[in-house]
Design an enzyme around this catalytic site. Structure first.
Site, mmCIF file in Angstrom:
data_model
loop_
_atom_site.group_PDB
_atom_site.id
_atom_site.type_symbol
_atom_site.label_atom_id
_atom_site.label_comp_id
_atom_site.label_asym_id
_atom_site.label_seq_id
_atom_site.Cartn_x
_atom_site.Cartn_y
_atom_site.Cartn_z
ATOM 1 N N SER A 44 0.804 -1.224 0.000
ATOM 2 C CA SER A 44 0.000 0.000 0.000
ATOM 3 C C SER A 44 0.833 1.268 0.000
ATOM 4 O O SER A 44 0.319 2.336 -0.330
ATOM 5 C CB SER A 44 -0.938 0.007 1.214
ATOM 6 O OG SER A 44 -0.222 -0.182 2.417
ATOM 7 N N ASP A 323 -0.939 8.378 8.437
ATOM 8 C CA ASP A 323 -1.967 7.562 9.081
ATOM 9 C C ASP A 323 -1.261 6.520 9.964
ATOM 10 O O ASP A 323 -0.052 6.599 10.148
ATOM 11 C CB ASP A 323 -2.909 6.940 8.030
ATOM 12 C CG ASP A 323 -2.226 5.933 7.110
ATOM 13 O OD1 ASP A 323 -1.100 5.491 7.424
ATOM 14 O OD2 ASP A 323 -2.817 5.574 6.078
ATOM 15 N N HIS A 326 1.312 4.622 7.182
ATOM 16 C CA HIS A 326 1.990 5.174 6.012
ATOM 17 C C HIS A 326 2.587 6.552 6.283
ATOM 18 O O HIS A 326 1.997 7.356 7.001
ATOM 19 C CB HIS A 326 1.004 5.289 4.843
ATOM 20 C CG HIS A 326 0.309 4.013 4.513
ATOM 21 N ND1 HIS A 326 -0.891 3.656 5.082
ATOM 22 C CD2 HIS A 326 0.649 3.006 3.682
ATOM 23 C CE1 HIS A 326 -1.266 2.470 4.614
ATOM 24 N NE2 HIS A 326 -0.340 2.060 3.773
#
Length: 358
Positions: A44, A323, A326
Site C-alpha cells: 500500500s 496515518d 503510512h
C-alpha cells in the site's frame, strides 16, 4: 497495495512496507527516449489506486487522503498518504511526465501502459505483468519491446512487511504462526519464494531491479498504539524480525547479481532511512514521529485508519506519519531523494539516478 493475504484481513494490514519504496510505473511518449517504464510491485505504500477496484475494507479513495495531491486537486485517488507517494516523487525527479495508472483501472490498456502500471500482491502482480509484457510486444514489436523492458525500464519491488504484520505480529491470529514455525524457518520460506519471483521477472526480460528491505515496522503508530508504548519506544520483536529478514535479503540480492547475467539488483536500505527519520525527526523539521496525522484510537491515533470521520492534524508537513501505517508526503519526499541521490550506505551498488543511466 498489500499482498493478497493482507487484503483478506482488512484494514489492519495496511502497513507501509518501509520504503519498501516502489515507484510508479511511467514511460515517455517517445519510445526512443532514454526513459522507459517504471514497474512497481509491492504494498500500500506505493498503491496508485488499485484499492479503488477491490472488494476490501482497505481503501484510500476517501477523504482526507490525497488532500495535498495537487494533480487531483486535493481529491482522493487511492494513494495512502496526503500527497505524493515515494514512487510519484521518484518519477518526477527522474523527469517522467505522468503518474502511474493502477493495473485494475479501466484505462490501463493500450498505449497507456507505456507510462507504466501499478499493481497487486506479488505473485498475482507478476501474472499481470506477464499479460502486460505481451501487450508491449503488440504495441512496439517483439524486438523493440524487449529492448524497452530490459534496457530502459526499472522494476521496483518491496515485500516482507505484511508477511510479518499478518503473521507473527497480528494480535491473536499470530499465535498459531509463532508456535508452528520459528522465525528462521518463516524467513527461509519468504526468501525462497522471493528468489523464485525475482527469477520469473528476469525470465520476462526484467533486468534493472530496485529491492527495498523491510523498514522499522515496530515504530509505526499502529504497532506503538496496540502495544501501549511510550513515544520514544518501538516494538522490539517487530524490528528484530525485520533486521533478521533484511540480512537474508541482502545476501539474496548478491546471489541474484551473480547468477542472472545482465541483471542489476539494487538494494535500498529503507530500514536505516526510515529509522533515521523517526529517531532524529526534529532535525528534519518534524514535530512528531509517533502520532498519525490522520487517524483515531489510542495515544498515537494508531487504531482506526484515515477516513472522513478521523481527526486530522493542521500541520501535515510536520508529521512523519500520515496515518497509522503510512508516511506523510513530507517524509516520502526525504526518503525518495535519498534513494535518488544517496550513497552506498542507503542504496547500493548504485542510486536510482545512476541506475536509470545504466
Amino acid at each position: 497495495m498489500v499482498t493478497v493475504e493482507a487484503w483478506s484481513f482488512g484494514f489492519v494490514l495496511l502497513w507501509f512496507s518501509t520504503l519498501s519504496y516502489y515507484y510508479p510505473v511511467h514511460a515517455a511518449d517517445d519510445t526512443n527516449s532514454s526513459l522507459g517504464a517504471s514497474f512497481i510491485f509491492g504494498d500500500s505504500l506505493v498503491d496508485a489506486g488499485n484499492n479503488n477496484y477491490l472488494s476490501t475494507l482497505s481503501r484510500a479513495n476517501i477523504p482526507p487522503n490525497g488532500i495535498d495531491f495537487k494533480a487531483s486537486g486535493g481529491n482522493p485517488t487511492g494513494r495512502y498518504t496526503n500527497g505524493r507517494t515515494i514512487g510519484d516523487i521518484v518519477g518526477e525527479e527522474l523527469g517522467i511526465p505522468n503518474y502511474a495508472v493502477p493495473y485494475l483501472a479501466p484505462n490501463s490498456t493500450g498505449r497507456a501502459i507505456l507510462y507504466g502500471v501499478n499493481r497487486l500482491g506479488l505473485d498475482i502482480q507478476i501474472d499481470f505483468f506477464n499479460n502486460t509484457r505481451k501487450q508491449f510486444d503488440a504495441l512496439l514489436g517483439a524486438s523493440k519491446a524487449k529492448d524497452y523492458i530490459s534496457k530502459r525500464s526499472i522494476f521496483s519491488i518491496t515485500i516482507g512487511a505484511n508477511d510479518f504484520l499478518n503473521n507473527y505480529l497480528l494480535p491473536v491470529l499470530s499465535i498459531g504462526a509463532r508456535i508452528s514455525q520459528s522465525p528462521d524457518a518463516f524467513i527461509d520460506d519468504m526468501i525462497s519464494h522471493f528468489r523464485n519471483q525475482l527469477t520469473r521477472l528476469y525470465q520476462l526480460d526484467a533486468r534493472k531491479f530496485v529491492v527495498g528491505n523491510v523498514g522499522p515496522i515496530g515504530c509505526i503508530p499502529y504497532q506503538k498504539t496496540i502495544n501501549q508504548l511510550n513515544e520514544n519506544e518501538c516494538v522490539d520483536l517487530a524490528n528484530k524480525l525485520a533486521i533478521q529478514y533484511n540480512g537474508r535479503l541482502k545476501d539474496l540480492l548478491t546471489e541474484m547479481n551473480g547468477k542472472l547475467p545482465g541483471s542489476v539488483f539494487v538494494h535500498a536500505n529503507v530500514y536505516d532511512l526510515v529509522l533515521e527519520l523517526i529517531t532524529n525527526y526534529k532535525q528534519y523539521g518534524f514535530t512528531s514521529a509517533s502520532k498519525a496525522c490522520c487517524g483515531n484510537g489510542g495515544q498515537f491515533a494508531g487504531i482506526i485508519p484515515c477516513g472522513p470521520t478521523s481527526s486530522m492534524c493542521d500541520d501535515r508537513d510536520k508529521h512523519v506519519f500520515w496515518d497509522p501505517y503510512h508516511p506523510s508526503e513530507a517524509a516520502n519526499l526525504i526518503i525518495a531523494r535519498q534513494l535518488l541521490n544517496g550513497n552506498t550506505k542507503v542504496i547500493s551498488p548504485v542510486n536510482l539516478k545512476q541506475l536509470r543511466n545504466l
